[in-house]
Write a protein that holds these residues in place. Structure first.
Motif, PDB file in Angstrom:
ATOM      1  N   LEU A 148      -5.027  -1.576 -21.237  1.00 25.96           N
ATOM      2  CA  LEU A 148      -4.047  -1.875 -20.191  1.00 25.96           C
ATOM      3  C   LEU A 148      -4.535  -3.057 -19.370  1.00 25.96           C
ATOM      4  O   LEU A 148      -5.660  -3.050 -18.879  1.00 25.96           O
ATOM      5  CB  LEU A 148      -3.859  -0.660 -19.279  1.00 25.96           C
ATOM      6  N   SER A 149      -3.693  -4.068 -19.236  1.00 26.70           N
ATOM      7  CA  SER A 149      -4.102  -5.234 -18.464  1.00 26.70           C
ATOM      8  C   SER A 149      -3.013  -5.732 -17.516  1.00 26.70           C
ATOM      9  O   SER A 149      -3.292  -6.534 -16.634  1.00 26.70           O
ATOM     10  CB  SER A 149      -4.514  -6.369 -19.403  1.00 26.70           C
ATOM     11  N   VAL A 150      -1.783  -5.274 -17.686  1.00 25.93           N
ATOM     12  CA  VAL A 150      -0.672  -5.747 -16.858  1.00 25.93           C
ATOM     13  C   VAL A 150      -0.395  -4.715 -15.769  1.00 25.93           C
ATOM     14  O   VAL A 150       0.145  -3.639 -16.038  1.00 25.93           O
ATOM     15  CB  VAL A 150       0.598  -5.992 -17.704  1.00 25.93           C
ATOM     16  N   GLN A 151      -0.793  -5.040 -14.552  1.00 30.49           N
ATOM     17  CA  GLN A 151      -0.607  -4.118 -13.441  1.00 30.49           C
ATOM     18  C   GLN A 151       0.767  -4.330 -12.805  1.00 30.49           C
ATOM     19  O   GLN A 151       1.257  -5.459 -12.717  1.00 30.49           O
ATOM     20  CB  GLN A 151      -1.698  -4.323 -12.403  1.00 30.49           C
ATOM     21  N   VAL A 152       1.384  -3.240 -12.374  1.00 33.29           N
ATOM     22  CA  VAL A 152       2.686  -3.303 -11.707  1.00 33.29           C
ATOM     23  C   VAL A 152       2.498  -3.962 -10.344  1.00 33.29           C
ATOM     24  O   VAL A 152       1.628  -3.572  -9.573  1.00 33.29           O
ATOM     25  CB  VAL A 152       3.292  -1.894 -11.539  1.00 33.29           C
ATOM     26  N   THR A 153       3.315  -4.963 -10.053  1.00 36.00           N
ATOM     27  CA  THR A 153       3.229  -5.652  -8.763  1.00 36.00           C
ATOM     28  C   THR A 153       4.485  -5.474  -7.922  1.00 36.00           C
ATOM     29  O   THR A 153       4.461  -5.732  -6.725  1.00 36.00           O
ATOM     30  CB  THR A 153       2.991  -7.165  -8.972  1.00 36.00           C
ATOM     31  N   ASP A 154       5.585  -5.043  -8.556  1.00 39.68           N
ATOM     32  CA  ASP A 154       6.835  -4.934  -7.822  1.00 39.68           C
ATOM     33  C   ASP A 154       7.719  -3.884  -8.482  1.00 39.68           C
ATOM     34  O   ASP A 154       7.687  -3.719  -9.700  1.00 39.68           O
ATOM     35  CB  ASP A 154       7.550  -6.289  -7.814  1.00 39.68           C
ATOM     36  N   ASP A 155       8.473  -3.164  -7.670  1.00 39.39           N
ATOM     37  CA  ASP A 155       9.437  -2.190  -8.167  1.00 39.39           C
ATOM     38  C   ASP A 155      10.841  -2.649  -7.792  1.00 39.39           C
ATOM     39  O   ASP A 155      11.056  -3.127  -6.674  1.00 39.39           O
ATOM     40  CB  ASP A 155       9.209  -0.803  -7.546  1.00 39.39           C
ATOM     41  N   ALA A 156      11.788  -2.508  -8.696  1.00 33.92           N
ATOM     42  CA  ALA A 156      13.187  -2.808  -8.415  1.00 33.92           C
ATOM     43  C   ALA A 156      14.045  -1.750  -9.106  1.00 33.92           C
ATOM     44  O   ALA A 156      13.834  -1.434 -10.267  1.00 33.92           O
ATOM     45  CB  ALA A 156      13.564  -4.195  -8.912  1.00 33.92           C
ATOM     46  N   PHE A 157      14.995  -1.207  -8.378  1.00 33.45           N
ATOM     47  CA  PHE A 157      15.848  -0.145  -8.899  1.00 33.45           C
ATOM     48  C   PHE A 157      17.306  -0.563  -8.768  1.00 33.45           C
ATOM     49  O   PHE A 157      17.724  -1.055  -7.718  1.00 33.45           O
ATOM     50  CB  PHE A 157      15.605   1.160  -8.136  1.00 33.45           C
ATOM     51  N   TYR A 158      18.047  -0.363  -9.832  1.00 30.60           N
ATOM     52  CA  TYR A 158      19.456  -0.754  -9.870  1.00 30.60           C
ATOM     53  C   TYR A 158      20.313   0.421 -10.299  1.00 30.60           C
ATOM     54  O   TYR A 158      19.923   1.205 -11.170  1.00 30.60           O
ATOM     55  CB  TYR A 158      19.662  -1.907 -10.859  1.00 30.60           C
ATOM     56  N   LEU A 159      21.471   0.534  -9.699  1.00 25.10           N
ATOM     57  CA  LEU A 159      22.501   1.469 -10.124  1.00 25.10           C
ATOM     58  C   LEU A 159      23.416   0.666 -11.040  1.00 25.10           C
ATOM     59  O   LEU A 159      24.037  -0.312 -10.599  1.00 25.10           O
ATOM     60  CB  LEU A 159      23.267   2.026  -8.927  1.00 25.10           C
ATOM     61  N   LEU A 160      23.454   1.034 -12.313  1.00 24.03           N
ATOM     62  CA  LEU A 160      24.220   0.279 -13.292  1.00 24.03           C
ATOM     63  C   LEU A 160      25.587   0.904 -13.523  1.00 24.03           C
ATOM     64  O   LEU A 160      25.727   2.122 -13.555  1.00 24.03           O
ATOM     65  CB  LEU A 160      23.450   0.204 -14.616  1.00 24.03           C
ATOM     66  N   GLY A 161      26.573   0.057 -13.692  1.00 23.21           N
ATOM     67  CA  GLY A 161      27.928   0.509 -13.969  1.00 23.21           C
ATOM     68  C   GLY A 161      28.637  -0.500 -14.846  1.00 23.21           C
ATOM     69  O   GLY A 161      28.062  -1.526 -15.229  1.00 23.21           O
TER      70      GLY A 161
ATOM     71  N   LYS B 190      21.550  -3.378  -6.580  1.00 22.81           N
ATOM     72  CA  LYS B 190      20.146  -3.103  -6.266  1.00 22.81           C
ATOM     73  C   LYS B 190      20.059  -2.037  -5.191  1.00 22.81           C
ATOM     74  O   LYS B 190      20.736  -2.117  -4.163  1.00 22.81           O
ATOM     75  CB  LYS B 190      19.437  -4.375  -5.815  1.00 22.81           C
ATOM     76  N   LEU B 191      19.222  -1.028  -5.429  1.00 24.27           N
ATOM     77  CA  LEU B 191      18.993   0.036  -4.458  1.00 24.27           C
ATOM     78  C   LEU B 191      17.754  -0.297  -3.633  1.00 24.27           C
ATOM     79  O   LEU B 191      16.788  -0.852  -4.165  1.00 24.27           O
ATOM     80  CB  LEU B 191      18.795   1.371  -5.174  1.00 24.27           C
ATOM     81  N   PRO B 192      17.735   0.060  -2.366  1.00 28.34           N
ATOM     82  CA  PRO B 192      16.548  -0.210  -1.547  1.00 28.34           C
ATOM     83  C   PRO B 192      15.384   0.699  -1.961  1.00 28.34           C
ATOM     84  O   PRO B 192      15.584   1.877  -2.257  1.00 28.34           O
ATOM     85  CB  PRO B 192      17.009   0.084  -0.119  1.00 28.34           C
ATOM     86  N   ASN B 193      14.189   0.141  -1.996  1.00 30.79           N
ATOM     87  CA  ASN B 193      13.017   0.910  -2.419  1.00 30.79           C
ATOM     88  C   ASN B 193      12.714   2.085  -1.492  1.00 30.79           C
ATOM     89  O   ASN B 193      12.232   3.123  -1.954  1.00 30.79           O
ATOM     90  CB  ASN B 193      11.794   0.001  -2.524  1.00 30.79           C
TER      91      ASN B 193
END
Length: 121
Positions: free
Chosen positions: A73-86, A92-95
């Protein structure tokens, strides 16, 4: 052939079990024979998933894995983004509205197959 322990399946759980059993035997000053039985042509052949992985288990099982040249494992998570798809697209949903388990900071994005091949070594 005789073995003390037979582990069926060389997935993440089977490999972790085999490693931990050998570690515990070494801590007691003894040795046990452990064999892994895998149906794939090689370890990781049936593990096709990419995943977001919390490294806490890997840290406990293989301290210092991050310094290994072949670390899985070498790619660390730096950002989260959540979307409600339709049908019309996504919103985009607020974190802050997401439950704490959806916070992936400190986790890694990687291949479970690579993790299995690393553990098999």
């Amino acid at each position: 052939m005789d073995y003390d322990v037979v582990v069926v399946g060389a997935g993440p759980a089977g490999l972790a079990t085999a490693i931990r059993l050998k570690q515990q035997a070494a801590e007691r000053g003894s040795d046990i024979s452990v064999v892994l039985v895998e149906k794939g042509s090689e370890v990781g052949a049936h593990i096709l998933s990419g995943a977001v992985i919390d490294p806490v288990g890997l840290d406990a099982l293989v301290p210092g894995w991050r310094e290994e040249a072949d670390a899985p494992l070498s790619v660390q998570v730096t950002d989260d983004a959540f979307y409600l798809l339709g049908p019309a697209g996504g919103v985009k949903l607020p974190n802050f509205a997401m439950p704490p388990l959806m916070n992936n900071h400190g986790n890694y994005v990687g291949s479970l197959g690579n993790v299995c091949r690393f553990l098999a070594q």
